[in-house]
Design a protein around this motif. Structure first.
Motif, PDB file in Angstrom:
ATOM      1  N   ARG A 199      13.314 -27.521 -42.242  1.00 53.39           N
ATOM      2  CA  ARG A 199      12.726 -26.206 -42.443  1.00 53.39           C
ATOM      3  C   ARG A 199      12.712 -25.800 -43.831  1.00 53.39           C
ATOM      4  O   ARG A 199      11.707 -24.870 -44.206  1.00 53.39           O
ATOM      5  CB  ARG A 199      13.599 -25.360 -41.480  1.00 53.39           C
ATOM      6  N   ASN A 200      13.651 -25.813 -44.669  1.00 49.69           N
ATOM      7  CA  ASN A 200      13.689 -25.347 -46.090  1.00 49.69           C
ATOM      8  C   ASN A 200      12.392 -26.025 -46.706  1.00 49.69           C
ATOM      9  O   ASN A 200      11.936 -25.383 -47.613  1.00 49.69           O
ATOM     10  CB  ASN A 200      15.032 -25.459 -46.671  1.00 49.69           C
ATOM     11  N   LYS A 201      12.331 -27.399 -46.655  1.00 50.67           N
ATOM     12  CA  LYS A 201      11.063 -27.858 -47.183  1.00 50.67           C
ATOM     13  C   LYS A 201       9.952 -27.256 -46.969  1.00 50.67           C
ATOM     14  O   LYS A 201       9.038 -27.102 -47.834  1.00 50.67           O
ATOM     15  CB  LYS A 201      10.966 -29.461 -47.031  1.00 50.67           C
ATOM     16  N   ARG A 202       9.705 -26.747 -45.577  1.00 47.97           N
ATOM     17  CA  ARG A 202       8.651 -26.237 -45.411  1.00 47.97           C
ATOM     18  C   ARG A 202       8.124 -24.845 -46.023  1.00 47.97           C
ATOM     19  O   ARG A 202       7.217 -24.284 -46.322  1.00 47.97           O
ATOM     20  CB  ARG A 202       8.531 -26.179 -43.842  1.00 47.97           C
ATOM     21  N   VAL A 203       9.224 -24.053 -46.030  1.00 38.75           N
ATOM     22  CA  VAL A 203       9.636 -22.740 -46.360  1.00 38.75           C
ATOM     23  C   VAL A 203       9.167 -23.001 -48.183  1.00 38.75           C
ATOM     24  O   VAL A 203       8.329 -22.084 -48.435  1.00 38.75           O
ATOM     25  CB  VAL A 203      10.797 -22.151 -46.294  1.00 38.75           C
ATOM     26  N   ASP A 204       9.656 -24.043 -48.882  1.00 36.33           N
ATOM     27  CA  ASP A 204       9.234 -24.087 -50.134  1.00 36.33           C
ATOM     28  C   ASP A 204       7.758 -24.382 -50.267  1.00 36.33           C
ATOM     29  O   ASP A 204       7.262 -24.016 -51.248  1.00 36.33           O
ATOM     30  CB  ASP A 204      10.183 -25.296 -50.789  1.00 36.33           C
ATOM     31  N   GLU A 205       7.289 -25.228 -49.320  1.00 37.04           N
ATOM     32  CA  GLU A 205       6.069 -25.803 -49.337  1.00 37.04           C
ATOM     33  C   GLU A 205       5.092 -24.523 -49.200  1.00 37.04           C
ATOM     34  O   GLU A 205       4.138 -24.145 -49.932  1.00 37.04           O
ATOM     35  CB  GLU A 205       5.390 -26.843 -48.409  1.00 37.04           C
ATOM     36  N   LEU A 206       5.507 -23.672 -48.212  1.00 37.28           N
ATOM     37  CA  LEU A 206       4.660 -22.383 -47.981  1.00 37.28           C
ATOM     38  C   LEU A 206       4.895 -21.399 -49.136  1.00 37.28           C
ATOM     39  O   LEU A 206       3.642 -20.903 -49.406  1.00 37.28           O
ATOM     40  CB  LEU A 206       5.336 -21.573 -46.710  1.00 37.28           C
ATOM     41  N   GLU A 207       6.029 -21.344 -49.576  1.00 40.22           N
ATOM     42  CA  GLU A 207       6.061 -20.256 -50.838  1.00 40.22           C
ATOM     43  C   GLU A 207       5.255 -20.979 -52.149  1.00 40.22           C
ATOM     44  O   GLU A 207       4.667 -20.167 -52.774  1.00 40.22           O
ATOM     45  CB  GLU A 207       7.552 -20.408 -51.237  1.00 40.22           C
ATOM     46  N   ARG A 208       5.197 -22.134 -52.098  1.00 43.00           N
ATOM     47  CA  ARG A 208       4.401 -22.791 -53.603  1.00 43.00           C
ATOM     48  C   ARG A 208       2.923 -22.444 -52.985  1.00 43.00           C
ATOM     49  O   ARG A 208       2.177 -21.971 -53.952  1.00 43.00           O
ATOM     50  CB  ARG A 208       4.590 -24.370 -53.407  1.00 43.00           C
ATOM     51  N   VAL A 209       2.355 -22.634 -51.711  1.00 39.38           N
ATOM     52  CA  VAL A 209       1.188 -22.411 -51.374  1.00 39.38           C
ATOM     53  C   VAL A 209       0.635 -20.991 -51.382  1.00 39.38           C
ATOM     54  O   VAL A 209      -0.267 -20.564 -51.948  1.00 39.38           O
ATOM     55  CB  VAL A 209       0.862 -22.929 -49.997  1.00 39.38           C
ATOM     56  N   GLN A 210       1.677 -19.974 -51.222  1.00 37.60           N
ATOM     57  CA  GLN A 210       1.440 -18.507 -51.078  1.00 37.60           C
ATOM     58  C   GLN A 210       1.161 -18.387 -52.949  1.00 37.60           C
ATOM     59  O   GLN A 210       0.570 -17.259 -53.017  1.00 37.60           O
ATOM     60  CB  GLN A 210       2.599 -17.836 -50.679  1.00 37.60           C
ATOM     61  N   LYS A 211       2.247 -18.881 -53.582  1.00 40.92           N
ATOM     62  CA  LYS A 211       2.085 -18.527 -54.950  1.00 40.92           C
ATOM     63  C   LYS A 211       0.630 -18.996 -55.587  1.00 40.92           C
ATOM     64  O   LYS A 211       0.105 -18.176 -56.525  1.00 40.92           O
ATOM     65  CB  LYS A 211       3.184 -19.206 -55.713  1.00 40.92           C
ATOM     66  N   GLU A 212       0.202 -20.030 -55.310  1.00 38.89           N
ATOM     67  CA  GLU A 212      -0.981 -20.639 -55.741  1.00 38.89           C
ATOM     68  C   GLU A 212      -2.216 -19.622 -55.372  1.00 38.89           C
ATOM     69  O   GLU A 212      -2.908 -19.335 -56.022  1.00 38.89           O
ATOM     70  CB  GLU A 212      -1.357 -21.998 -55.252  1.00 38.89           C
ATOM     71  N   LYS A 213      -1.978 -19.317 -53.779  1.00 37.77           N
ATOM     72  CA  LYS A 213      -2.899 -18.550 -53.369  1.00 37.77           C
ATOM     73  C   LYS A 213      -2.969 -17.031 -54.120  1.00 37.77           C
ATOM     74  O   LYS A 213      -3.847 -16.464 -54.570  1.00 37.77           O
ATOM     75  CB  LYS A 213      -2.798 -18.181 -51.702  1.00 37.77           C
ATOM     76  N   VAL A 214      -1.786 -16.322 -54.486  1.00 34.35           N
ATOM     77  CA  VAL A 214      -1.610 -15.248 -55.117  1.00 34.35           C
ATOM     78  C   VAL A 214      -2.299 -15.448 -56.506  1.00 34.35           C
ATOM     79  O   VAL A 214      -2.858 -14.321 -57.067  1.00 34.35           O
ATOM     80  CB  VAL A 214      -0.143 -14.651 -55.106  1.00 34.35           C
ATOM     81  N   GLU A 215      -2.028 -16.412 -56.931  1.00 36.03           N
ATOM     82  CA  GLU A 215      -2.697 -16.722 -58.422  1.00 36.03           C
ATOM     83  C   GLU A 215      -3.867 -16.700 -58.396  1.00 36.03           C
ATOM     84  O   GLU A 215      -4.794 -16.190 -59.374  1.00 36.03           O
ATOM     85  CB  GLU A 215      -2.014 -18.052 -59.112  1.00 36.03           C
TER      86      GLU A 215
END
Length: 382
Positions: free
Chosen positions: A252-268
């Protein structure tokens, strides 16, 4: 030509080969898209796909913002409800107090007071949206809804079940505001039962005490080993379940990290797109200023043309009046020309008559001259 295939968009400048389309969003944010014709450097489909992608990301951003706002509202609601828990606990403690040893008047007063407090307690729960968590004795222990603050050894209820509620818990929907404080039921520790030696065992112990003591020790050791094996098995099961839980948490932490990375890319990406949109908006504002200036100049030219048209209308009216006079003059001239034509025709007839007369006179003169010449010739011959 430019193909305006994006629905719901309006062109800013139809004459420009690189058209800028815009659309007012419901939240007041301007969404822009650039479309270039086939003669440009970028194809229309590429810009259209980029616009669709940007629009989808913007929708996702709006949905995420709405979810975050909903979570914040829930947190604020929970914080405000936590402040009311002291009042709810006080009311529940008051209703729990009951003294059976009292007179009838005090009992009636206590019952009426208890009913009123129950009504106030219910109104408080309904107004704040709280739902009490009050498990019954024997219910299964839920670590999300309950908090264990003590153990009670006995066989009245199943193991790891609720034995007694110390303090109520509360929740709002699926969100736990405060878990219920409970006492958990546990099985009593198994006591090793040792058989009392009989008459035969006593005689044998008297005969060979060391052998009997050794057998008794072996019996105790076997019983202790059995209990230890059961404990080890339970601990092994608990460790296995904990390992599974840890594995799930790591995934779950890995999925959360992946989601955070994707969200950061989207925000950028959204930040970059917003920056580019701001630049485009700045260009459009400058262009709108130029358009306003052109409109002002066009208005001045239109006013000047209107004045010129008014003067031309006046001149046309004057020319029409002059034209009427000219038409009258032409009519008079035509009448005079007809009269002159008639006079000329009469003069022509007179000229023809005179020519005929002149011809006759010429013939007469020529005959007279011939006669004279003949007469002179005859005279000369004579």
């Amino acid at each position: 030509m430019v193909r305006s295939e994006v629905t719901g968009l309006r062109p800013v400048d139809p004459e420009n080969p690189v058209r800028v389309y815009y659309k007012e969003h419901a939240l007041g944010i301007v969404v822009l898209a650039l479309l270039v014709d086939s003669s440009g450097t970028a194809p229309v489909e590429e810009w259209k796909s980029r616009y669709d992608k940007l629009r989808q990301e913007f929708k996702d951003y709006i949905e995420t913002s709405r979810r975050n706002e909903e979570i914040k509202r829930q947190e604020l609601k929970i914080d405000s409800a936590k402040k009311l828990l002291v009042v709810a606990d006080s009311l529940s403690r008051i209703t729990a107090v009951y003294n059976p040893i009292s007179c009838d008047i005090v009992k009636n007063y206590s019952e009426n007071l208890k009913k009123n407090i129950d009504v106030i307690y219910g109104q408080l729960l309904s107004a704040s949206g709280l739902t009490p968590i009050e498990p019954a004795a024997g219910d299964k222990f839920d670590d999300r809804m309950h908090t264990a603050i003590g153990l009670e050894y006995g066989t009245a209820y199943p193991e790891n079940s609720v034995f007694r509620v110390i303090r109520k818990g509360y929740r709002i929907g699926d969100n736990v505001v405060r878990p219920a404080e409970v006492v958990i039921s546990k099985r009593p520790v198994e006591v090793i039962k040792i058989k009392k030696p009989g008459l035969r065992d006593r005689i044998l112990r008297w005969i060979s005490p060391a052998k009997l003591r050794f057998a008794e020790v072996n019996q105790r050791m076997n019983e202790f080993e059995r209990i230890q094996k059961e404990k080890v098995e339970r601990l092994t099961q608990d460790i296995t379940s904990l390992k599974d839980i840890i594995t799930q948490l790591e995934a779950r932490n890995k999925r959360v990290d992946e989601l955070e990375r994707v969200q950061k890319e989207k925000v950028e990406r959204l930040t970059q797109d917003i920056t580019s949109l701001k630049d485009i908006i700045t260009q459009l504002e400058a262009r709108n200023k130029r358009v306003d200036e052109l409109e002002r100049v066009q208005k001045e030219e239109i006013e000047r043309l209107r004045r010129d048209i008014a003067t031309l209308k006046n001149m046309i009216m004057e020319l029409e009046a002059k034209n009427d006079k000219v038409n009258e003059f032409e009519c008079m001239q035509e009448e005079k020309i007809e009269e002159l034509t008639q006079d000329i025709s009469s003069l022509r007839s007179m000229v023809i008559e005179l020519e005929e007369k002149l011809k006759e006179q010429a013939l007469l003169q020529s005959g007279y001259h011939e006669y004279q010449e003949n007469a002179v010739f005859k005279n000369n011959q004579e």
